[in-house]
Design a protein around this motif. Structure first.
Motif, PDB file in Angstrom:
ATOM      1  N   GLN A   1       0.829  -1.215   0.000  1.00 28.80           N
ATOM      2  CA  GLN A   1       0.000   0.000   0.000  1.00 28.80           C
ATOM      3  C   GLN A   1       0.864   1.266   0.000  1.00 28.80           C
ATOM      4  OE1 GLN A   1      -2.538  -0.936   3.325  1.00 28.80           O
ATOM      5  NE2 GLN A   1      -4.147  -1.733   1.997  1.00 28.80           N
ATOM      6  N   ALA A   2       2.003   1.203   0.704  1.00 28.93           N
ATOM      7  CA  ALA A   2       2.905   2.363   0.729  1.00 28.93           C
ATOM      8  C   ALA A   2       3.441   2.619  -0.677  1.00 28.93           C
ATOM      9  CB  ALA A   2       4.045   2.105   1.699  1.00 28.93           C
ATOM     10  N   ARG A   3       3.756   1.530  -1.395  1.00 25.05           N
ATOM     11  CA  ARG A   3       4.268   1.683  -2.767  1.00 25.05           C
ATOM     12  C   ARG A   3       3.180   2.207  -3.696  1.00 25.05           C
ATOM     13  NH1 ARG A   3       8.124  -2.865  -5.342  1.00 25.05           N
ATOM     14  NH2 ARG A   3       9.477  -2.015  -3.736  1.00 25.05           N
ATOM     15  N   GLN A   4       1.968   1.691  -3.518  1.00 26.34           N
ATOM     16  CA  GLN A   4       0.831   2.194  -4.324  1.00 26.34           C
ATOM     17  C   GLN A   4       0.661   3.685  -4.117  1.00 26.34           C
ATOM     18  OE1 GLN A   4      -2.506  -0.284  -3.061  1.00 26.34           O
ATOM     19  NE2 GLN A   4      -2.809  -0.923  -5.177  1.00 26.34           N
ATOM     20  N   LYS A   5       0.748   4.107  -2.845  1.00 19.78           N
ATOM     21  CA  LYS A   5       0.552   5.519  -2.515  1.00 19.78           C
ATOM     22  C   LYS A   5       1.660   6.375  -3.152  1.00 19.78           C
ATOM     23  CE  LYS A   5      -0.069   8.594   1.416  1.00 19.78           C
ATOM     24  NZ  LYS A   5       0.041   8.743   2.851  1.00 19.78           N
ATOM     25  N   GLN A   6       2.894   5.883  -3.048  1.00 26.11           N
ATOM     26  CA  GLN A   6       4.021   6.626  -3.615  1.00 26.11           C
ATOM     27  C   GLN A   6       3.851   6.780  -5.129  1.00 26.11           C
ATOM     28  OE1 GLN A   6       7.505   4.469  -4.400  1.00 26.11           O
ATOM     29  NE2 GLN A   6       8.924   6.112  -3.877  1.00 26.11           N
ATOM     30  N   ARG A   7       3.452   5.682  -5.788  1.00 23.06           N
ATOM     31  CA  ARG A   7       3.253   5.755  -7.250  1.00 23.06           C
ATOM     32  C   ARG A   7       2.116   6.690  -7.603  1.00 23.06           C
ATOM     33  NH1 ARG A   7       4.314   0.224 -10.493  1.00 23.06           N
ATOM     34  NH2 ARG A   7       2.373   0.904 -11.430  1.00 23.06           N
ATOM     35  N   ALA A   8       1.053   6.668  -6.798  1.00 25.53           N
ATOM     36  CA  ALA A   8      -0.099   7.533  -7.083  1.00 25.53           C
ATOM     37  C   ALA A   8       0.286   9.010  -6.954  1.00 25.53           C
ATOM     38  CB  ALA A   8      -1.239   7.199  -6.131  1.00 25.53           C
ATOM     39  N   ILE A   9       1.094   9.318  -5.933  1.00 28.43           N
ATOM     40  CA  ILE A   9       1.511  10.717  -5.743  1.00 28.43           C
ATOM     41  C   ILE A   9       2.371  11.181  -6.921  1.00 28.43           C
ATOM     42  CG2 ILE A   9       2.945  12.241  -4.299  1.00 28.43           C
ATOM     43  CD1 ILE A   9       1.952  10.569  -1.869  1.00 28.43           C
ATOM     44  N   ILE A  10       3.319  10.316  -7.334  1.00 29.22           N
ATOM     45  CA  ILE A  10       4.190  10.682  -8.461  1.00 29.22           C
ATOM     46  C   ILE A  10       3.358  10.841  -9.735  1.00 29.22           C
ATOM     47  CG2 ILE A  10       6.061   9.831  -9.939  1.00 29.22           C
ATOM     48  CD1 ILE A  10       7.288   8.624  -7.370  1.00 29.22           C
ATOM     49  N   MET A  11       2.399   9.930  -9.961  1.00 29.50           N
ATOM     50  CA  MET A  11       1.555  10.012 -11.156  1.00 29.50           C
ATOM     51  C   MET A  11       0.732  11.305 -11.152  1.00 29.50           C
ATOM     52  SD  MET A  11       0.796   8.772 -13.974  1.00 29.50           S
ATOM     53  CE  MET A  11       1.145   7.059 -14.256  1.00 29.50           C
ATOM     54  N   ALA A  12       0.216  11.680  -9.965  1.00 31.00           N
ATOM     55  CA  ALA A  12      -0.555  12.918  -9.868  1.00 31.00           C
ATOM     56  C   ALA A  12       0.323  14.123 -10.213  1.00 31.00           C
ATOM     57  CB  ALA A  12      -1.112  13.062  -8.450  1.00 31.00           C
ATOM     58  N   GLY A  13       1.552  14.105  -9.712  1.00 32.05           N
ATOM     59  CA  GLY A  13       2.496  15.190 -10.007  1.00 32.05           C
ATOM     60  C   GLY A  13       2.781  15.278 -11.502  1.00 32.05           C
ATOM     61  N   LEU A  14       2.998  14.115 -12.148  1.00 27.10           N
ATOM     62  CA  LEU A  14       3.285  14.091 -13.590  1.00 27.10           C
ATOM     63  C   LEU A  14       2.085  14.594 -14.393  1.00 27.10           C
ATOM     64  CD1 LEU A  14       5.216  10.698 -13.978  1.00 27.10           C
ATOM     65  CD2 LEU A  14       6.144  12.997 -14.172  1.00 27.10           C
ATOM     66  N   LEU A  15       0.886  14.165 -13.988  1.00 33.08           N
ATOM     67  CA  LEU A  15      -0.324  14.607 -14.706  1.00 33.08           C
ATOM     68  C   LEU A  15      -0.503  16.129 -14.588  1.00 33.08           C
ATOM     69  CD1 LEU A  15      -2.864  11.754 -13.895  1.00 33.08           C
ATOM     70  CD2 LEU A  15      -1.903  12.333 -16.123  1.00 33.08           C
ATOM     71  N   LEU A  16      -0.251  16.648 -13.396  1.00 31.88           N
ATOM     72  CA  LEU A  16      -0.361  18.093 -13.194  1.00 31.88           C
ATOM     73  C   LEU A  16       0.648  18.829 -14.076  1.00 31.88           C
ATOM     74  CD1 LEU A  16      -1.807  20.249 -11.451  1.00 31.88           C
ATOM     75  CD2 LEU A  16       0.121  20.112  -9.863  1.00 31.88           C
ATOM     76  N   PHE A  17       1.861  18.281 -14.129  1.00 32.08           N
ATOM     77  CA  PHE A  17       2.903  18.869 -14.965  1.00 32.08           C
ATOM     78  C   PHE A  17       2.463  18.877 -16.435  1.00 32.08           C
ATOM     79  CE2 PHE A  17       6.540  17.872 -17.755  1.00 32.08           C
ATOM     80  CZ  PHE A  17       7.273  19.040 -17.604  1.00 32.08           C
ATOM     81  N   MET A  18       1.846  17.771 -16.883  1.00 34.03           N
ATOM     82  CA  MET A  18       1.400  17.681 -18.276  1.00 34.03           C
ATOM     83  C   MET A  18       0.259  18.667 -18.564  1.00 34.03           C
ATOM     84  SD  MET A  18       3.085  15.827 -20.216  1.00 34.03           S
ATOM     85  CE  MET A  18       4.617  15.004 -19.846  1.00 34.03           C
ATOM     86  N   VAL A  19      -0.626  18.840 -17.584  1.00 36.70           N
ATOM     87  CA  VAL A  19      -1.731  19.805 -17.762  1.00 36.70           C
ATOM     88  C   VAL A  19      -1.143  21.194 -18.000  1.00 36.70           C
ATOM     89  CG1 VAL A  19      -3.619  20.991 -16.554  1.00 36.70           C
ATOM     90  CG2 VAL A  19      -3.447  18.499 -16.454  1.00 36.70           C
ATOM     91  N   VAL A  20      -0.172  21.578 -17.159  1.00 37.53           N
ATOM     92  CA  VAL A  20       0.457  22.899 -17.296  1.00 37.53           C
ATOM     93  C   VAL A  20       1.178  23.003 -18.638  1.00 37.53           C
ATOM     94  CG1 VAL A  20       2.170  24.480 -16.320  1.00 37.53           C
ATOM     95  CG2 VAL A  20       0.670  23.184 -14.798  1.00 37.53           C
ATOM     96  N   LEU A  21       1.916  21.933 -18.990  1.00 36.59           N
ATOM     97  CA  LEU A  21       2.679  21.954 -20.247  1.00 36.59           C
ATOM     98  C   LEU A  21       1.747  22.093 -21.458  1.00 36.59           C
ATOM     99  CD1 LEU A  21       5.517  21.656 -21.551  1.00 36.59           C
ATOM    100  CD2 LEU A  21       5.072  19.225 -21.732  1.00 36.59           C
ATOM    101  N   PHE A  22       0.654  21.317 -21.478  1.00 31.98           N
ATOM    102  CA  PHE A  22      -0.267  21.392 -22.613  1.00 31.98           C
ATOM    103  C   PHE A  22      -0.974  22.748 -22.660  1.00 31.98           C
ATOM    104  CE2 PHE A  22      -0.362  17.690 -25.243  1.00 31.98           C
ATOM    105  CZ  PHE A  22       0.344  16.745 -24.506  1.00 31.98           C
ATOM    106  N   TYR A  23      -1.219  23.331 -21.497  1.00 34.87           N
ATOM    107  CA  TYR A  23      -1.802  24.678 -21.458  1.00 34.87           C
ATOM    108  C   TYR A  23      -0.834  25.674 -22.131  1.00 34.87           C
ATOM    109  CZ  TYR A  23      -3.317  29.153 -19.550  1.00 34.87           C
ATOM    110  OH  TYR A  23      -3.702  30.462 -19.417  1.00 34.87           O
ATOM    111  N   LEU A  24       0.437  25.599 -21.735  1.00 33.64           N
ATOM    112  CA  LEU A  24       1.436  26.517 -22.300  1.00 33.64           C
ATOM    113  C   LEU A  24       1.618  26.286 -23.800  1.00 33.64           C
ATOM    114  CD1 LEU A  24       4.138  26.435 -19.455  1.00 33.64           C
ATOM    115  CD2 LEU A  24       2.578  28.307 -20.014  1.00 33.64           C
ATOM    116  N   ILE A  25       1.645  24.998 -24.222  1.00 30.66           N
ATOM    117  CA  ILE A  25       1.790  24.694 -25.660  1.00 30.66           C
ATOM    118  C   ILE A  25       0.621  25.311 -26.434  1.00 30.66           C
ATOM    119  CG2 ILE A  25       1.723  22.829 -27.385  1.00 30.66           C
ATOM    120  CD1 ILE A  25       3.165  21.055 -25.259  1.00 30.66           C
ATOM    121  N   THR A  26      -0.585  25.164 -25.882  1.00 31.18           N
ATOM    122  CA  THR A  26      -1.776  25.705 -26.552  1.00 31.18           C
ATOM    123  C   THR A  26      -1.673  27.225 -26.698  1.00 31.18           C
ATOM    124  OG1 THR A  26      -3.013  23.940 -25.492  1.00 31.18           O
ATOM    125  CG2 THR A  26      -4.300  25.695 -26.500  1.00 31.18           C
TER     126      THR A  26
END
Lengths: 53, 301
Positions: A20-45
């Motif tokens: 569960q600790a590993r699941q949580k760690q992966r989920a946090i990293i994935m959330a961070g990456l998704l947020l980064f992509m949202v910002v990046l795609f906003y800037l690209i647009t």
């Protein structure tokens, strides 16, 4: 990958905790990456719209 | 391949997924792609430029993941690679394959949507070349495997260039050729003092198949071709004196170190000082050459 595998013994309490600790760690990293992509795609647009006009 | 206790019921850690992308190799990819981009004529918006470098890096990471998925059996035999996530049992093969394919598709689509589709197709081809042509097809069947693998590693500066211009001219081809001809002497120098590992894994690496003497001669031969190609952009008028002088000096040292390797007779890895020296200098050589290219372009601009 996540189906129930009856050939393996069930997880012990420590294993479950670590799992569960590993699941949580992966989920946090994935959330961070998704947020980064949202910002990046906003800037690209914005850049593409700017170039188009 | 793996056990429940080591891979936590098939759930690989984020750290191992990151390790699967070979981050150290990626630094060189990022650097050469950035240099290709900065050396290209024209300009690119910083956001689009950043996205292009990101896509090239993700593509390189995807190639590395697919490479490790396919090579887990030989990685397990070699000391240098036995602690990678797959051979060490910290990840199952399916995870690595899905991660590699997912990252490949994402990197190519990102490049196409944000930058241009010419460089996206170019990136897709470079992933295909590394994962299929090199890893699956040629690495285990020919002692020229490193020469072909070098081509895969040589794409980033040309893709970086294409991200700016949308095409490929003679100069990015020369940048490609520099890394292409740099790879054999760089890697064979390593293979000479790591010979036993490759023999154990049954990889037809040049020192295993053709012997040390022939490999040493080929290292020197490739270093001369590399020198000619590295210096060529200057007399062809693509670069200024900063690059020209740097390329000549660096190539003279590279060739001199390669000559020392050719003269070396030793078969004991611990005595292979010349090979170790060449291997270390070869990394500096590539960084310095591309840095000089960018410095030259910035000064000329």
């Amino acid at each position: 990958m996540n189906e129930i595998d009856t050939s393996k013994p069930p997880m012990s309490a420590e294993e479950q905790k670590a799992f569960q600790a590993r699941q949580k760690q992966r989920a946090i990293i994935m959330a961070g990456l998704l947020l980064f992509m949202v910002v990046l795609f906003y800037l690209i647009t914005i850049v593409k719209i700017g170039a188009g006009s | 391949m793996t056990t429940a206790s080591t891979s936590l019921y098939g759930l690989a850690s984020a750290r191992d997924l990151f390790a699967l992308t070979k981050p150290r190799v990626m630094t060189l990819v990022i650097f050469t792609a950035l240099c290709g981009m900065l050396a290209a004529p024209g300009s690119i918006h910083p956001v689009i430029g950043f996205t292009a470098i990101l896509a090239i890096s993700l593509g390189a990471g995807a190639s590395a993941a697919l490479n490790q998925w396919y090579e887990a059996d030989i990685d397990a035999i070699m000391k240098r690679t036995s602690q990678r996530p797959l051979p060490a049992g910290r990840m199952d093969a399916e995870t690595a394959l899905h991660f590699g394919i997912g990252l490949s598709v994402f990197s190519v689509v990102l490049m196409g949507v944000a930058v241009n589709w010419f460089s996206a197709v170019f990136l897709a081809f470079s992933i295909f070349f590394y994962a299929v042509v090199y890893t699956i097809w040629l690495k285990r069947s020919t002692p020229q495997n490193i020469v072909i693998g070098g081509a895969a590693g040589a794409f980033p500066p040309a893709i970086g260039w294409a991200a700016v211009t949308g095409d490929v001219t003679l100069m990015p081809v020369l940048l490609f050729a520099i890394i292409f001809f740099w790879t054999p002497p760089h890697f064979w120098a390593l293979a000479l003092f790591m010979n036993s590992d490759y023999s154990k894994a049954g990889i037809p690496m040049m020192p295993v198949v053709a012997g040390r003497e022939s490999t040493r001669k080929q290292i020197f031969g490739y270093s001369l071709i590399l020198a000619a190609i590295a210096i060529a952009p200057y007399p062809l008028g693509f670069t200024g004196a900063i690059y020209g002088t740097s390329a000549i000096l660096l190539s003279v040292v590279f060739s001199a170190l390669s000559l020392q390797v050719m003269m070396s007779q030793t078969s004991e890895p611990k005595d292979m000082a010349a090979e170790k020296r060449l291997f270390k200098f070869s990394i500096l050589y590539l960084f310095a050459l591309f840095a000089a290219l960018v410095a030259d372009r910035l000064v000329l601009a």
